[in-house]
Design an enzyme around this catalytic site. Structure first.
Site, PDB file in Angstrom:
ATOM      1  N   ALA A   1       0.837  -1.207   0.000  1.00 47.21           N
ATOM      2  CA  ALA A   1       0.000   0.000   0.000  1.00 47.21           C
ATOM      3  C   ALA A   1       0.863   1.246   0.000  1.00 47.21           C
ATOM      4  CB  ALA A   1      -0.933  -0.018   1.214  1.00 47.21           C
TER       5      ALA A   1
ATOM      6  N   LYS B   1       4.124   1.438  -6.404  1.00 44.60           N
ATOM      7  CA  LYS B   1       5.263   0.647  -6.856  1.00 44.60           C
ATOM      8  C   LYS B   1       4.800  -0.660  -7.495  1.00 44.60           C
ATOM      9  CE  LYS B   1       8.564   2.605  -3.521  1.00 44.60           C
ATOM     10  NZ  LYS B   1       7.639   3.406  -2.700  1.00 44.60           N
TER      11      LYS B   1
ATOM     12  N   CYS C   1      11.794   5.058   2.653  1.00 45.38           N
ATOM     13  CA  CYS C   1      11.757   6.497   2.365  1.00 45.38           C
ATOM     14  C   CYS C   1      12.340   7.247   3.556  1.00 45.38           C
ATOM     15  CB  CYS C   1      10.347   6.979   2.024  1.00 45.38           C
ATOM     16  SG  CYS C   1       9.090   6.629   3.258  1.00 45.38           S
TER      17      CYS C   1
ATOM     18  N   GLY D   1       0.242   1.240  -3.323  1.00 46.48           N
ATOM     19  CA  GLY D   1       0.177   0.498  -4.577  1.00 46.48           C
ATOM     20  C   GLY D   1       0.926   1.071  -5.759  1.00 46.48           C
TER      21      GLY D   1
END
Length: 447
Positions: A267, A271, A387, A269
């Site tokens: 989630a 990628k 990230c 989604g």
């Protein structure tokens, strides 16, 4: 001399927008709530322009929160009591308008004063009016007084500033500055429904300025952000919104048609969709997420783009069931992390994340990596991604894994953008460029 009385009552929608922004800021600042979830729960104004105004004020106020709090501290003779936290948030919203927005000062003051009534604080209208008007009178003096305040100069919590200084001794100030800029709006063209060149030409024909995104074969960046409903072909699945750094995941994973692929923390989604698009939709892709509600957003995205995947609600740290059969040739492991690389898109992260969260996140990352590694087929590759900008979650996490698993091999990423780390590569947030992402590619021996 400025009129000390509250300004005339403006159009009610402007006041409502400011009251909504104050409620949202209060929920994040004082109650530790995620801004995304707060805005989903609040009743937003009906008009699109007012909804955009709420977003601008809340996101902007969170980006510049230390500056606004320092200014409010100078304007108030004494701190407001805790029961007036929502009123305090409204004052900060008012100051944000006067310091960072192009709204005419008289309109900003009038609408903010009127918002006291929306917040059931009509008796405080005079206070808000007096504070904001005093700021307008003494603007330069007040701003100069806070110029050298460390919290204003580096508007992140001290613990985060020190971690960035440790991991990026030559870059930490630039990182903080870039994290306070507005992120560009970057798109990913769906190659199954058109080329980037054709889409760029279509945008140009509609007067929309855009350019190819560096390092992204299907990416492009808009000169000015715009609502997705105003993008040609968005509803038809011709294009999606995705940061350039996030688009890199599909390129590094290199999942060829016919490959069995696992996106272990899928989630929302983006990628998964990029991986499928790159392979012409010809993949056996399992999109996994522990949050069933967020998994619904993955389903909606793939449906809009005309893509197929097997969606599974499960915990990546505890593989069990049919989906967990070993033999995935490619695995994307975009693990939960501090999200310190995407602060400019989610400025509430600065104020919600705590120093003690990092160790817990590292433990979770380690557990997921250990649990998922056995599912990788011999000769297969796993892309570890975050990230985050913090070495503990990134290259040091990978280094510890390689020590525990001498059979694992790290694949070099010499052509990938970003900064080489002891393991993997780090993209740093940059003005006009990508967000902050970390990638390391691990391979399991074929025999």
């Amino acid at each position: 001399m400025a009129d000390p009385r509250p300004a005339p009552r403006p159009d009610g929608s402007g006041a409502a927008a400011r009251a909504t922004a104050a409620r949202a800021l209060h929920q994040v600042r004082d109650r530790g709530q995620s801004l995304t979830r707060v805005l989903q729960r609040l009743r937003l104004p009906a008009q699109a322009a007012d909804r955009a105004l709420v977003q601008e004020m809340t996101y902007g106020a969170l980006r510049t929160l230390p500056r606004l709090e320092a200014l409010a501290g100078q304007l108030l003779h004494r701190p407001l009591p805790k029961r007036e936290a929502e009123l305090q948030a409204l004052i900060l919203i008012g100051l944000y308008q006067l310091t960072a927005m192009k709204t005419p000062p008289h309109a900003a003051v009038a609408a903010t004063v009127e918002a006291t009534r929306q917040l059931s604080r009509p008796g405080k209208a005079g206070l808000v009016n007096a504070l904001l008007r005093r700021f307008l009178r003494e603007r330069e003096t007040l701003l100069a007084a806070i110029e050298h305040n460390p919290r204003v100069r580096w508007p992140v919590p001290e613990w985060l500033r020190e971690q960035l200084r440790r991991d990026w001794p030559d870059d930490w100030e630039r990182i903080i500055a870039a994290s306070d800029t507005r992120a560009p709006m970057t798109l990913r063209v769906n190659p199954l429904r058109g080329t980037r060149a054709d889409y760029l030409a279509e945008l140009a024909a509609e007067g929309i300025d855009a350019a190819p995104a560096a390092g992204c074969p299907h990416g492009l960046t808009l000169a000015h952000a715009r609502p997705t409903e105003r993008l040609p072909g968005f509803v038809e699945g011709r294009v999606s919104v995705q940061d350039a750094g996030a688009q890199l995941a599909a390129e590094l994973l290199e999942a060829a048609p016919g490959t069995r692929v696992l996106d272990a923390c899928a989630a929302p989604g983006g990628k998964s969709a990029a991986i499928l698009e790159r392979a012409g939709g010809e993949l056996a892709l399992t999109a996994l997420d522990v949050d069933g509600e967020r998994l619904q957003s993955v389903a909606a995205l793939l449906d809009r783009l005309g893509l197929r995947a097997t969606l599974v609600e499960a915990d990546a740290a505890r593989p069990e069931g049919d989906w967990a059969a070993p033999g995935f040739e490619r695995i994307l492991l975009d693990v939960p992390c501090s999200a310190t690389g995407v602060i400019r898109r989610h400025p509430d992260i600065k104020w919600l994340r705590r120093a003690e969260d990092i160790a817990a996140l590292c433990d979770q990352q380690r557990a997921i990596l250990e649990a998922i590694w056995p599912l990788l087929a011999p000769g297969g590759r796993l892309l570890y991604a975050t990230c985050s900008l913090l070495g503990d979650e990134n290259h040091r996490q990978v280094a510890a894994f390689l020590e525990r698993h001498p059979e694992a091999h790290e694949c070099p990423l010499p052509g990938a953008p970003g900064v080489a780390r002891p393991h993997g590569r780090q993209l740093l947030p940059s003005s006009g460029g990508s967000d902050g992402f970390y990638y390391a590619l691990l391979e399991k021996p074929a025999s």
